[in-house]
Design a protein around this motif. Structure first.
Motif, mmCIF file in Angstrom:
data_model
loop_
_atom_site.group_PDB
_atom_site.id
_atom_site.type_symbol
_atom_site.label_atom_id
_atom_site.label_comp_id
_atom_site.label_asym_id
_atom_site.label_seq_id
_atom_site.Cartn_x
_atom_site.Cartn_y
_atom_site.Cartn_z
ATOM 1 N N ALA A 13 0.825 -1.202 0.000
ATOM 2 C CA ALA A 13 0.000 0.000 0.000
ATOM 3 C C ALA A 13 0.862 1.255 0.000
ATOM 4 O O ALA A 13 0.514 2.264 -0.610
ATOM 5 N N THR A 17 0.603 4.475 -2.877
ATOM 6 C CA THR A 17 0.455 5.911 -2.691
ATOM 7 C C THR A 17 1.605 6.668 -3.327
ATOM 8 O O THR A 17 1.404 7.670 -4.008
ATOM 9 N N ASP A 103 -0.668 -5.255 -6.880
ATOM 10 C CA ASP A 103 -0.522 -3.798 -6.815
ATOM 11 C C ASP A 103 0.495 -3.278 -7.827
ATOM 12 O O ASP A 103 0.272 -2.257 -8.478
ATOM 13 N N ASN A 125 -6.745 1.572 0.315
ATOM 14 C CA ASN A 125 -5.991 2.135 -0.794
ATOM 15 C C ASN A 125 -6.842 3.001 -1.718
ATOM 16 O O ASN A 125 -6.313 3.642 -2.627
ATOM 17 N N SER A 128 -5.984 6.881 -2.322
ATOM 18 C CA SER A 128 -4.777 7.203 -3.096
ATOM 19 C C SER A 128 -5.050 7.062 -4.590
ATOM 20 O O SER A 128 -4.571 7.873 -5.393
#
Length: 457
Positions: A13, A17, A103, A125, A128
């Motif tokens: 995560a 971002t 991700d 998440n 973001s």
């Protein structure tokens, strides 16, 4: 929030971002409506001519999701197949991607301006991705035919950023107090109430833990929040303790922790937590494997997903006989964390209306019932939860009712990973390092506020 996925949240995560913050200098450019109009007045069924395929042409949609367990994969296979068969004008091509790679692959596709039309994203998440302009707002779609009244307000809040809904939820999970019934009875401690609205207080839990702990036998009274494994675990297990004592983590806009993390109530919660380890000696920094079912831990805060694990791995440790479940303890109020993996639509999709048709199909009542029948997960929708007898009976009703009545979203902020990491370290330093609460909180606030200030706007 599945227990098997918690360990990867903090690192992945954080990368999300950092990566997405620089993807768009025109944040939320499409925040007005699902069709991307600035006014937000367009109906959910409208789309520009360029977004519509030629007459008779089949719309093809790409759908990426993190590959789950066998039950989750089977449920999604069934739903995609059923949707494609009932919508011959739309073809959804699903790509399950290993969790560890998900991700990174999604970030890469967004940076290359070639993201999937539909994507699964974990609730923390969401902000973001939304802040970077990567997601299509779904607010008008939901208002048109998303049946919002069937979803708890606290749940939909986990998918809302700057007054726009960005994701459609399907299932939830929750945590509760697991306790060794025979230990309670042997110590003469009254058994906790099974009523989801009548939890023990944290003071009562502390008193019970002191009586149940036996250092000579290596027995501890309570594991209050699944240890100190990672920032994702902190967010899911430890934030409720702050809320239960009346504290907060950030402002409602997710921009600062000043005036929230340093509230007297937050400080009280943090000190209480640390005292369980350092003053009362009823919690340990390390436990042997499976301490609760093996009798080394009298109480633990754990998740709904652990019911099947305990039943499978420890069949002689029987629910209702050896152990039981009670609602999550409270300080001055009840609170649990909500938010799980949900579906979003890319702001780059040329077929947003068709994508919403699929998302609404998958997360609607009928499909939600099928999905939960296969996976045994808790459905988000009120109407679906009512159709499962076991979800309306003890012990699973504890998880369901807690989510519906007392669920709270973790802070909705584009710097969630940095914030969560700072709060995780705050718990560690006060508890493990015996540091001063005021000093440690001040440092956490400084880190969080700097992260937000440094974020590309």
């Amino acid at each position: 929030m599945k227990k098997t996925k918690l360990a990867a949240i903090g690192t992945s995560a954080l990368l999300v971002t950092a990566f997405l913050a620089g993807c768009s200098s025109n944040n939320n450019a499409n925040s007005g409506s699902p069709s991307g109009t600035a006014s937000g007045s367009a109906s959910a069924s409208s789309a520009s001519a360029s977004d519509k395929p030629a007459s008779g042409e089949q719309v093809k949609l790409t759908f990426w999701r993190n590959s789950g367990n066998d039950a989750e994969n089977s449920a999604y296979d069934q739903l995609v197949k059923a949707f494609n068969e009932s919508n011959p004008d739309i073809k959804v091509e699903m790509s399950p991607i290993p969790y560890s790679d998900y991700d990174a692959k999604l970030r890469t596709s967004i940076a290359a301006n070639n993201p999937p039309d539909i994507m699964a994203i974990d609730a923390p998440n969401m902000a973001s991705y939304a802040q970077s302009g990567a997601l299509q707002p779904l607010t008008d779609y939901f208002k048109a035919d998303g049946n919002l009244d069937d979803i708890p307000t606290g749940t939909i809040g986990a998918y809302t950023y700057k007054d726009n809904i960005y994701m459609a939820p399907l299932t939830e999970s929750s945590i509760a107090l697991f306790y060794n019934k025979k230990m309670f009875e042997a110590a003469g401690i009254p058994l906790p109430s099974k009523n989801p609205d009548e939890p023990m207080t944290w003071d009562q839990v502390r008193e019970a833990a002191i009586k149940l702990s036996d250092a000579k036998k290596g027995i501890y009274g309570i594991d209050p929040a699944q240890g100190f494994g990672n920032a994702g675990s902190t967010a899911y297990f430890k934030y409720p303790i702050i809320w239960q004592f009346g504290g907060e983590i950030m402002d409602k806009d997710g921009t600062t922790s000043k005036g929230y993390l340093d509230m007297p109530e937050t400080k009280k919660a943090l000190q209480f937590f640390a005292d369980l380890y350092n003053k009362d000696k009823v919690s340990a920094l390390e436990y042997p494997p499976d301490p609760f079912p093996t009798g080394k831990l009298a109480m633990t805060v754990d998740g709904s997903w652990s019911l099947s694990y305990l039943a499978e791995k420890f069949p002689n440790f029987k629910l209702g006989e050896d152990w039981d479940i009670a609602p999550l303890p409270k300080g001055t109020k009840q609170a649990v964390a909500n938010g799980s993996w949900s579906l979003a639509i890319s702001s780059k999709s040329k077929n947003a209306d068709a994508a919403w048709k699929f998302v609404n199909y998958v997360t609607g009542a009928e499909s939600s019932k099928l999905y939960s029948s296969v996976t045994k997960d808790i459905p988000v929708r009120y109407s679906v939860a009512k159709q499962f007898p076991e979800l309306n009976e003890y012990p699973k009703n504890v998880f369901v009712i807690q989510n519906q009545k007392y669920g709270r979203s973790r802070p909705i902020t584009p710097i969630f990973p940095q914030m969560s990491d700072a709060v995780n370290k705050m718990f560690e330093e006060v508890t493990i390092g015996n540091r001063n609460v005021d000093t440690t909180i001040a440092e956490a606030i400084k880190k969080i506020d700097k992260a937000y200030a440094d974020m590309p706007k």
